[in-house]
Design a protein around this motif. Structure first.
Motif: not given
Length: 793
Positions: A675-687, A714-718
């Motif tokens: 399962a995945v959580t995390g927001s992304v910006n237009q540069k593809g960086q996970i926030q 689960v995959m989370i932002p660093t």
């Protein structure tokens, strides 16, 4: 290839080092007497308290449960102790205007004594004055005066009668005065006889009558003057007698309360009023003083009572008042009435002080929300603080008792107000209320978390010792203290922070004590803290269990193994009162030729919030940046959360949506066990996102029920690794290799974890390698573009 993104078990939580506490139990610790982590707020409050210039009242903001009220009261109590206790305040009769009583300040602790002395004085006068003025000795003096002047009046009248008789005129008393009549041989002449006289005789008689009347009127004037002299002499001895009766007591009270400004003047006014009213009573010519004097005295004495508004005899230092029900009368005072309607009869003794007066020369703590619910109260408070005067009056529409004629004179006030509230009312008032910015110039902002340092851990232990002492709880062992500290980091959602929401911490301390006591333990250990946390959650998580059951019976479809194209498990957090829990949700994406753009199904169904819509638009921007440098996109994409029947908001699933879109476009399937959580910006960086612990635990619970395979996780932002404070059972599953936590910082890293294939890197012409996810996406988009051109032709 994906092992580099695995988060080791040691980073999934933080264990507090119990060796930090060189104690056996918290009984050996000094209870904390300081505030933890609120240096900014403490400094602001201290600044506001020391600023004596008007306008430096304080608005305290902060999250619920940070202990704002308790801390503010403690700071104010310490600060207030360094000042002298302010004066008492009493209300007395205004002899110049009976409808506007006057407030007098008195030395602290003397107002009640003054009121009692005046009450005894009044009771004494009620007895002494009538007794003295009605005594035989005093009445003899009055009688002598009356006899002296009566004799003089009788002499004058007798002389006039003789003069009139010599003129052949008699004087008789009639209803409204005296009348002269003609006489003959000492007898009154009858009208018939008078008419028989000739004109000359009649004229002579009339002249004698006029002359006698003139002498009579002159005599009556002289008698009237004697009457006035008699009254003045009577008043003088009444005044002297009354003054003699009261002067001793007045002087004694004047000497006793000489240090109070205004008291001497008031006592002189009381003495003058008593003397004048007693004399006026006699001047009225009452014929039955023994009956009327006591009644009249009793009525008069009401003017001389003292209404104590503020009695500070039991206070030390400046007052600190916390008004929990800031209604109009509770704040500003009231005037009690006894009437059912119309203008209500009352007197100054019915005036009652409110919190503003009780806190005068001190500090008043109020919560902002109740104030704003009553605009009139809020406006009156601002006017009072701005003008520094208080008007005690009633609201006619509040009591239903009509209005009173009484209106006490404005009372000078000097009070520092401390408002407690959340951020939203503060922002609204700051933007819309000009007076607010002038009156509340100091903001004290309470933090909800503090850095996890050795010093703060020791303070936490001191805080636990304080609660145990104050609440008579079992002492905590070092591992019990460590359990509370770890719980504090969990609430802060950060291994490097401690929560400052001590309301929840105090609750767990008390509940851990309960479970220790139930187990007949003499001390509270970590196991009791864990038990308290688990039991508290169990009491509140019925809804969470119902949601889990829907996964168990397949009411909600959820794949936790295998691979699927364009399908991924997203994670959301649900808050239900005091608890929050994670719930996985299937997210799907479909791509096809059509009008370029992303169809957000939730948005189209009016079920998404602005932040979620923004996240979808960011996904669109990312696709354009990565794949529309050589030709425009000619693809329609539909994204939806399956079996979601409630509103969705937040952008924490934006990276999840992007993975599903890339899978749909490339045809590369996604592992369903991750399962995945995390927001992304237009540069593809996970926030970073919020609720990472609840999200991981929510998906773990679903996988546990469906069966752990060893491939799930689960995959989370660093950026969220520092926020991990997971349950022990999840950590144990990770340690055994049955569950995994991945941390990624970019979309390309997430693609490797989810699809077991490299994302790909563009060359100078923005082309991607064919055997990569981005290469496959580009190939499909190019195909769609060519077909769109053909259709265009």
């Amino acid at each position: 290839m994906t092992k580099q993104f695995l988060v080791p078990a040691k980073d999934l939580t933080r264990k507090c080092d119990t060796s930090l506490f060189s104690i056996k139990t918290t009984e050996e610790l000094a209870p904390l007497d300081r505030v933890i982590g609120q240096k900014r707020a403490e400094g602001a409050i201290e600044f506001g308290l020391n600023m004596t210039t008007p306008g430096y009242n304080i608005f305290v903001t902060g999250h619920e449960g940070t202990g704002k009220s308790t801390i503010v009261k403690e700071i104010l109590s310490r600060h207030a102790r360094q000042f002298d206790t302010p004066p008492d305040l009493c209300l007395v009769y205004n002899f110049d205007d009976e409808y506007c009583p006057v407030a007098l300040e008195m030395k602290s602790g003397t107002a009640a004594l003054f009121a009692r002395r005046m009450a005894r004085f009044i009771e004494t006068l009620k007895v002494k004055i009538p007794r003295s003025l009605e005594s035989d000795k005093f009445q003899d003096k009055i009688t002598q005066i009356e006899r002296k002047y009566t004799d003089k009046q009788n002499s004058i009248f007798k002389a006039v009668e003789i003069q009139a008789k010599n003129l052949g005129v008699g004087i008789i008393e009639i209803e409204d005065g005296y009348q002269t009549i003609p006489l003959s041989n000492g007898q009154a002449i009858s009208p018939e006889t008078y008419q028989a006289y000739d004109e000359k005789t009649k004229t002579g008689i009339q002249e004698n009558l006029d002359q006698a009347m003139e002498k009579l009127n002159s005599a009556l004037r002289d008698m009237g003057k004697l009457e006035q002299e008699m009254v003045r002499e009577s008043k003088k001895i009444v005044s002297t007698k009354t003054r003699t009766i009261i002067s001793g007591q007045i002087k004694t009270m004047g000497d006793t309360f000489a240090h109070n400004p205004g008291i001497e003047k008031h006592l002189k006014a009381v003495q003058t009023d008593i003397v004048e009213n007693m004399a006026l009573f006699l001047e009225s010519g009452n014929s039955q003083p023994e009956q009327e004097l006591p009644v009249m005295t009793d009525s008069l004495m009401q003017h001389y009572q003292v209404n104590v508004l503020c009695d500070r005899k039991n206070e030390t230092g400046a007052p600190v008042i916390f008004e929990t029900s800031p209604g109009f009368q509770n704040l500003f005072g009231k005037i009690e009435t006894n009437s059912a309607g119309g203008a209500s009869p009352t007197d100054f003794s019915k005036v009652r002080a409110g919190s503003i007066l009780k806190a005068n020369n001190g500090y008043l703590i109020l919560e902002i929300e109740p104030l704003l619910k009553n605009p009139y109260v809020w406006e009156t408070l601002k006017n009072t603080l701005q003008n520094r005067t208080l008007n005690i009056e009633d609201l006619p529409d509040q009591s239903g008792m009509g209005t009173t004629l009484l209106k006490p004179l404005p009372i000078p006030v000097d009070v520092k107000v401390i408002l407690l509230g959340s951020y939203e009312p503060f922002r609204i008032l700051q933007r819309t209320d000009e007076k607010f910015n002038k009156i509340f110039k100091v903001r004290a902002d309470f933090d909800y978390e503090a850095d996890l340092t050795r010093e703060n851990e020791l303070k936490y232990a001191g805080f636990i010792a304080r609660i145990c002492r104050d609440e008579n709880l079992l002492p905590f062992t070092p591992c019990g203290v460590a359990g509370i500290i770890e719980y504090g980091s969990r609430l802060a959602e950060d291994k490097e922070k401690l929560t400052l929401r001590f309301g929840k911490i105090t609750g767990i301390i008390k509940e851990a004590d309960y479970w220790a006591g139930k187990g007949n333990a003499g001390r509270v250990s970590r196991s009791h803290v864990i038990k308290a946390v688990n039991e508290q959650r169990f009491r509140h998580n019925l809804y969470e269990e119902k949601v889990q059951q829907e996964f168990d019976d397949h009411s909600i479809l959820m794949d936790v193994q295998g691979r699927m194209t364009g399908q991924i498990n997203a994670l959301a957090v649900y808050s239900m009162g005091d608890i929050a829990f994670g719930r996985p949700t299937r997210l799907t994406a479909e791509s096809y030729m059509g009008e370029p753009g992303i169809i957000n199904v939730e948005h189209e169904a009016d079920m998404s919030g602005q932040t979620h819509d923004k996240g979808v638009m960011i996904v669109s921007g990312y696709l354009g940046r990565m794949f529309a440098q050589n030709y425009p996109l000619s693809v329609s994409i539909s994204i939806t959360f399956e079996q979601s029947y409630e509103g969705i908001d937040g952008d924490s699933a934006s990276s999840t949506e992007l993975y599903a879109v890339l899978s749909s476009l490339s045809g590369v399937p996604i592992q369903q066990g991750i399962a995945v959580t995390g927001s992304v910006n237009q540069k593809g960086q996970i926030q970073a996102i919020g609720g990472v612990n609840e999200k991981i635990e929510g998906f773990y619970d679903v996988c546990l029920k469906k069966g752990l395979t060893g491939d799930q996780g689960v995959m989370i932002p660093t950026a969220n690794v520092k926020n991990l404070m997971l349950r022990q059972d999840v950590i144990q599953a990770v340690e055994k290799g049955k569950f995994h936590i991945y941390a990624v910082a970019a979309i390309e890293q997430g693609i490797e974890v989810l699809m077991d294939l490299s994302a790909g890197k563009a060359d100078s012409k923005f082309n991607y390698p064919e055997n990569t996810v981005f290469g496959l996406v580009q190939k499909k988009l190019e195909k769609f573009h060519k077909r769109s051109l053909e259709f265009g032709k």
